[in-house]
Design a protein around this motif. Structure first.
Motif, PDB file in Angstrom:
ATOM      1  N   UNK A  87       0.878  -1.166   0.000  1.00  0.00           N
ATOM      2  CA  UNK A  87       0.000   0.000   0.000  1.00  0.00           C
ATOM      3  C   UNK A  87       0.919   1.220   0.000  1.00  0.00           C
ATOM      4  N   UNK A  88       0.767   2.070  -1.021  1.00  0.00           N
ATOM      5  CA  UNK A  88       1.728   3.136  -1.273  1.00  0.00           C
ATOM      6  C   UNK A  88       1.033   4.496  -1.364  1.00  0.00           C
ATOM      7  N   UNK A  89       1.523   5.516  -0.666  1.00  0.00           N
ATOM      8  CA  UNK A  89       1.005   6.871  -0.831  1.00  0.00           C
ATOM      9  C   UNK A  89       1.828   7.629  -1.876  1.00  0.00           C
ATOM     10  N   UNK A  90       1.158   8.417  -2.706  1.00  0.00           N
ATOM     11  CA  UNK A  90       1.883   9.265  -3.654  1.00  0.00           C
ATOM     12  C   UNK A  90       2.439  10.511  -2.979  1.00  0.00           C
ATOM     13  N   UNK A 118       6.742  13.697  -2.116  1.00  0.00           N
ATOM     14  CA  UNK A 118       5.635  13.766  -3.059  1.00  0.00           C
ATOM     15  C   UNK A 118       5.180  15.156  -3.401  1.00  0.00           C
ATOM     16  N   UNK A 119       5.439  16.128  -2.518  1.00  0.00           N
ATOM     17  CA  UNK A 119       4.977  17.488  -2.783  1.00  0.00           C
ATOM     18  C   UNK A 119       5.869  18.472  -2.041  1.00  0.00           C
ATOM     19  N   UNK A 120       5.963  19.688  -2.551  1.00  0.00           N
ATOM     20  CA  UNK A 120       6.749  20.708  -1.869  1.00  0.00           C
ATOM     21  C   UNK A 120       8.219  20.689  -2.211  1.00  0.00           C
ATOM     22  N   UNK A 121       8.681  19.639  -2.858  1.00  0.00           N
ATOM     23  CA  UNK A 121      10.077  19.557  -3.274  1.00  0.00           C
ATOM     24  C   UNK A 121      10.221  19.891  -4.749  1.00  0.00           C
ATOM     25  N   UNK A 122      11.373  19.568  -5.307  1.00  0.00           N
ATOM     26  CA  UNK A 122      11.599  19.823  -6.719  1.00  0.00           C
ATOM     27  C   UNK A 122      10.899  18.765  -7.566  1.00  0.00           C
ATOM     28  N   UNK A 152      12.333  17.130  -9.787  1.00  0.00           N
ATOM     29  CA  UNK A 152      13.284  16.021  -9.871  1.00  0.00           C
ATOM     30  C   UNK A 152      13.106  15.064  -8.696  1.00  0.00           C
ATOM     31  N   UNK A 153      12.844  15.623  -7.506  1.00  0.00           N
ATOM     32  CA  UNK A 153      12.593  14.769  -6.342  1.00  0.00           C
ATOM     33  C   UNK A 153      11.327  13.960  -6.522  1.00  0.00           C
ATOM     34  N   UNK A 154      10.306  14.573  -7.124  1.00  0.00           N
ATOM     35  CA  UNK A 154       9.044  13.861  -7.350  1.00  0.00           C
ATOM     36  C   UNK A 154       9.238  12.706  -8.323  1.00  0.00           C
ATOM     37  N   UNK A 211       3.020  16.989  -6.552  1.00  0.00           N
ATOM     38  CA  UNK A 211       3.986  16.934  -7.658  1.00  0.00           C
ATOM     39  C   UNK A 211       4.137  15.513  -8.188  1.00  0.00           C
ATOM     40  N   UNK A 212       4.150  14.544  -7.290  1.00  0.00           N
ATOM     41  CA  UNK A 212       4.325  13.146  -7.697  1.00  0.00           C
ATOM     42  C   UNK A 212       2.996  12.606  -8.221  1.00  0.00           C
TER      43      UNK A 212
END
Length: 550
Positions: A129-132, A211-215, A217-219, A247-248
């Motif tokens: 079970x995975x969160x984006x 998943x959010x708030x980063x670059x 590229x991180x997503x 973002x992801x």
């Protein structure tokens, strides 16, 4: 203990103390005697010859430091008199000749695993079970609470029972001092329900803070990491929870899955909260779909597979001065055995390859991989230096206390995990293994970030060496803990699976230890042995944000 000191490589000018040595004590090695100048703790090094200030210090046959002051023969090497130094490296001629070990003993052996449609074979059978995005972490916790115990996957509740004991003692009028001095019973309360799905090893929840708030590229990197877990042979299927605005995005995850498995056919259930609406509706759908997925996953059973289907991650953490002369070279020999059998191994932790780059570069099977390895190593170090750090700052206080006083000393020992075979491929985080053989994967030296990445790259078992002890595990791949010394094995036998202190004590050769480890891995891969990290539920998972992380 058959000897008190050891020389790791013929070209070295230092000796390793295998036991505590006292000032004035005379020890012998190679027909020569050495008078110890000061206390040399076990695992530390002393000068085999007089080293003038500025002299090069060599261990494992490579430059590992430079003397900052005169060090007398028999004198202790320390952070005060040695500074990190490593040789430069360039892309030279290919040196891929290899004296492969004899593997006739294992040629006909098999392990019993879970066969997947893409041809890979799992050593376990998990539902994910995975969160984006981290916003969905709480929903994962609710799902875990709803499903795990009800389906029979709950673990022992020893410590909850101890809390109950304290509650009863407090209610009976015991004061604080009495409570602190009261021995607690180690009673395990085992869940009464049996597994509803006996062929499914568990449901694993990969919570994270990305998943959010980063670059962007991180997503993308996060989606690649999650896709690696979804396509890992140890996973039967996945439930994905997405908020919707992060973002992801799900589309990125699906693209990363296709990169790794173009014909992907595992059950994949995606739920987006902003489309569905209420939390209760989201969770109800997630529970139903996950249950349906478990019904499908339970249809897969263990069947025989050749050892070439094993993909082993190689990791070390809490290393000590013995790691590089017992546990690491032992799993290095295991690596060579598996490569000779057509399997795959992953050597990661690029900050811990500093000083041995030339050897690894020369072993790359082609110029392109050598060039990529050089680029990744140099770029990573430059990024570290740009924020006031660098590979030379990698050793931890625990490493230094136990004799790993420069990064090059630590790295030269850490690289032994990769054995001696040619480098088949060089991968950047979080790419997946495509070729059998030794793969170099760019990750930090951080234990959990690196182990998380190796499993995303396809590892279905991880060999993890330690000299100081660490409880690290992984949600979907069994992590086999291997101690470099017998003291640690006896002290922390609840988290350590295998002891290679036998090498230090002269009871076993590196080759014998490596063969013993491979036999153990085959049993783990077949489900015959539950390693301690799995038994204790050590499900560590940390994505690497591509900023500096050493």
């Amino acid at each position: 203990m058959k000897q008190k000191v050891l020389k790791v490589h013929p070209d070295d000018n230092v000796l390793v103390a295998l036991t505590d040595l006292n000032p004035g004590e005379v020890v012998s090695y190679g027909g020569e005697e050495y008078q110890i100048q000061e206390k040399i703790p076990a695992k530390h090094k002393f000068a085999q010859e007089f080293l003038a200030a500025g002299a090069e210090v060599t261990m494992y046959g490579v430059l590992v430091g430079k003397a900052q002051s005169d060090i007398h023969r028999g004198g202790l090497l320390s952070t005060e008199n040695i500074k990190h130094a490593a040789s430069g490296f360039s892309i030279g001629e290919r040196r891929t000749e290899w004296d492969a070990p004899d593997v006739s003993k294992w040629q006909s052996k098999v392990f019993y695993g879970y066969h997947r449609a893409d041809g890979s074979v799992g050593t376990a059978n998990y539902w994910l079970v995975v969160p984006m995005v981290f916003c969905e972490n709480r929903n994962l916790e609710v799902l875990e609470e709803a499903l795990v115990n009800q389906l029979g996957y709950g673990r022992n509740k020893t410590y909850a029972n101890q809390a109950k004991q304290l509650i009863e003692l407090y209610k009976s009028g015991k004061d604080v001092d009495s409570l602190l001095n009261m021995p607690l019973e180690e009673v395990s309360v085992i869940p009464s329900s049996e597994r509803l799905f006996p062929n499914v090893d568990g449901i694993k929840f990969l919570t994270h803070s990305g998943g959010c708030g980063g670059t962007r590229q991180d997503a993308i990197a996060l989606c690649g990491l999650l896709a690696g877990y979804i396509t890992n042979a140890n996973v039967a299927g996945v439930t994905v929870l997405s908020l919707g605005c992060q973002n992801a995005q799900v589309e990125i995850l699906e693209e990363e899955i296709r990169k790794r498995d173009p014909e992907f056919s595992k059950p994949l259930y995606i739920l987006e909260q902003q489309k569905i609406g209420t939390e209760s509706e989201l969770l109800s759908q997630a529970i139903k779909l996950t249950f349906a997925g478990l019904v499908q996953a339970n249809q897969c059973k263990r069947e025989p597979a050749p050892l070439s289907k094993l993909c082993i991650g190689l990791e070390c953490g809490g290393s000590d001065g013995f790691s590089g002369i017992s546990a690491n070279p032992a799993i290095g020999y295991t690596s060579d055995l598996l490569v000779a059998l057509g399997g795959s191994v992953i050597l990661a932790e690029f900050p811990e390859l500093c000083g041995v780059e030339q050897n690894l570069s020369d072993r790359c099977v082609d110029y392109e991989n050598a060039e990529r390895f050089s680029f990744l190593m140099k770029t990573y170090n430059e990024r570290a230096e740009a924020v006031g750090s660098g590979f030379d700052m990698n050793p931890s206080p625990g490493n230094i206390k136990d004799g790993l006083i420069t990064d090059a000393i630590k790295s030269a020992g850490a690289a032994k995990k990769g054995g001696t075979s040619p480098v088949a491929d060089v991968l950047d985080y979080p790419e997946k293994v495509k070729r059998p053989g030794l793969n170099l994967l760019c990750t930090p030296g951080n234990d959990v970030e690196s182990t998380s990445a190796e499993v995303a790259s396809g590892a279905n078992v991880v060999l993890f060496t330690t000299g100081l002890g660490t409880p690290t595990g992984n949600p979907i791949a069994p992590v086999v803990k291997i101690s470099s010394n017998t003291v640690l094995y006896n002290k922390m036998n609840d988290i350590i699976d295998i002891n290679t202190g036998t090498v230090i004590e002269g009871e076993e050769t590196i080759e014998q230890a490596g063969e013993r480890i491979l036999d153990y891995v085959v049993r783990v891969a077949s489900g015959e042995i539950e390693v301690n990290a799995v038994r204790l539920g050590q499900d560590d998972f940390i994505p690497w944000k591509r900023g500096v992380s050493l």
